[in-house]
Design a protein around this motif. Structure first.
Motif, PDB file in Angstrom:
ATOM      1  N   GLU A  71      24.325  25.112  58.445  1.00 58.81           N
ATOM      2  CA  GLU A  71      23.269  25.114  59.433  1.00 58.81           C
ATOM      3  C   GLU A  71      24.039  25.234  60.679  1.00 58.81           C
ATOM      4  N   ALA A  72      25.016  24.549  61.180  1.00 57.85           N
ATOM      5  CA  ALA A  72      25.871  24.318  62.361  1.00 57.85           C
ATOM      6  C   ALA A  72      26.451  25.872  62.317  1.00 57.85           C
ATOM      7  N   ILE A 116      25.583  28.679  61.203  1.00 50.62           N
ATOM      8  CA  ILE A 116      24.643  29.670  61.353  1.00 50.62           C
ATOM      9  C   ILE A 116      23.943  29.681  62.873  1.00 50.62           C
ATOM     10  N   LYS A 117      23.876  28.504  63.292  1.00 51.98           N
ATOM     11  CA  LYS A 117      23.371  28.398  64.548  1.00 51.98           C
ATOM     12  C   LYS A 117      24.475  28.835  65.799  1.00 51.98           C
ATOM     13  N   ALA A 118      25.944  28.479  65.359  1.00 55.10           N
ATOM     14  CA  ALA A 118      27.114  29.222  66.175  1.00 55.10           C
ATOM     15  C   ALA A 118      27.034  30.373  66.208  1.00 55.10           C
ATOM     16  N   SER A 119      26.486  31.188  65.075  1.00 52.94           N
ATOM     17  CA  SER A 119      26.752  32.588  64.659  1.00 52.94           C
ATOM     18  C   SER A 119      26.104  33.528  66.110  1.00 52.94           C
ATOM     19  N   GLU A 120      25.357  32.796  66.794  1.00 56.27           N
ATOM     20  CA  GLU A 120      24.621  33.417  67.984  1.00 56.27           C
ATOM     21  C   GLU A 120      25.507  33.391  69.223  1.00 56.27           C
ATOM     22  N   LEU A 121      26.711  32.431  69.064  1.00 61.51           N
ATOM     23  CA  LEU A 121      27.233  32.156  70.248  1.00 61.51           C
ATOM     24  C   LEU A 121      28.674  33.020  70.210  1.00 61.51           C
ATOM     25  N   SER A 139      23.946  31.573  54.618  1.00 64.88           N
ATOM     26  CA  SER A 139      22.449  31.365  54.609  1.00 64.88           C
ATOM     27  C   SER A 139      22.221  29.974  53.917  1.00 64.88           C
ATOM     28  N   LYS A 167      17.576  30.343  56.286  1.00 62.77           N
ATOM     29  CA  LYS A 167      17.891  30.954  57.790  1.00 62.77           C
ATOM     30  C   LYS A 167      19.392  31.582  57.201  1.00 62.77           C
ATOM     31  N   ALA A 217      22.916  33.676  58.901  1.00 61.40           N
ATOM     32  CA  ALA A 217      23.814  33.677  60.194  1.00 61.40           C
ATOM     33  C   ALA A 217      23.737  35.142  60.591  1.00 61.40           C
ATOM     34  N   LYS A 218      24.001  35.333  62.215  1.00 61.41           N
ATOM     35  CA  LYS A 218      23.732  36.616  62.577  1.00 61.41           C
ATOM     36  C   LYS A 218      25.096  37.309  62.021  1.00 61.41           C
TER      37      LYS A 218
END
Length: 90
Positions: free
Chosen positions: A6-7, A9-14, A43, A47, A49-50
């Motif tokens: 999850e972390a 996946i969130k970080a994939s936007e950064l 995933s 959710k 990852a980007k």
């Protein structure tokens, strides 16, 4: 393992990449291969990852024991592609 996914996946936007150099046993290494996402985006819980932001290299692979330059090359191999993917998605 899901909180880590999850972390990531969130970080994939950064604008960041995560490099993992594995030095543990074989069971733990398989989990790191899963995080690396070379066979599809990470995933969990619906959710995805980007983009792929993880590069995993197993330190104990024989080729890296013989030549540390090989290890350095493997660790840095995906970073340019990851940077370009981030810039394209901006």
């Amino acid at each position: 393992m899901n909180p880590t996914k999850e972390a990531l996946i969130k970080a994939s936007e950064l604008p960041m990449s995560v490099v993992i150099v594995g030095v543990g046993d074989a069971d733990e290494m398989q989990k790191m291969v899963e995080l690396d996402s070379d066979n599809g985006l990470l995933s969990v819980g619906g959710k995805t990852a980007k983009r792929d932001i993880v590069q995993f290299v197993r330190f104990l692979d024989q080729k890296y024991q013989k030549d540390m330059n090989e290890l350095v090359a493997a660790v840095l191999k995906e970073l340019p592609k990851q940077f370009i993917e981030y810039q394209k998605k901006k």
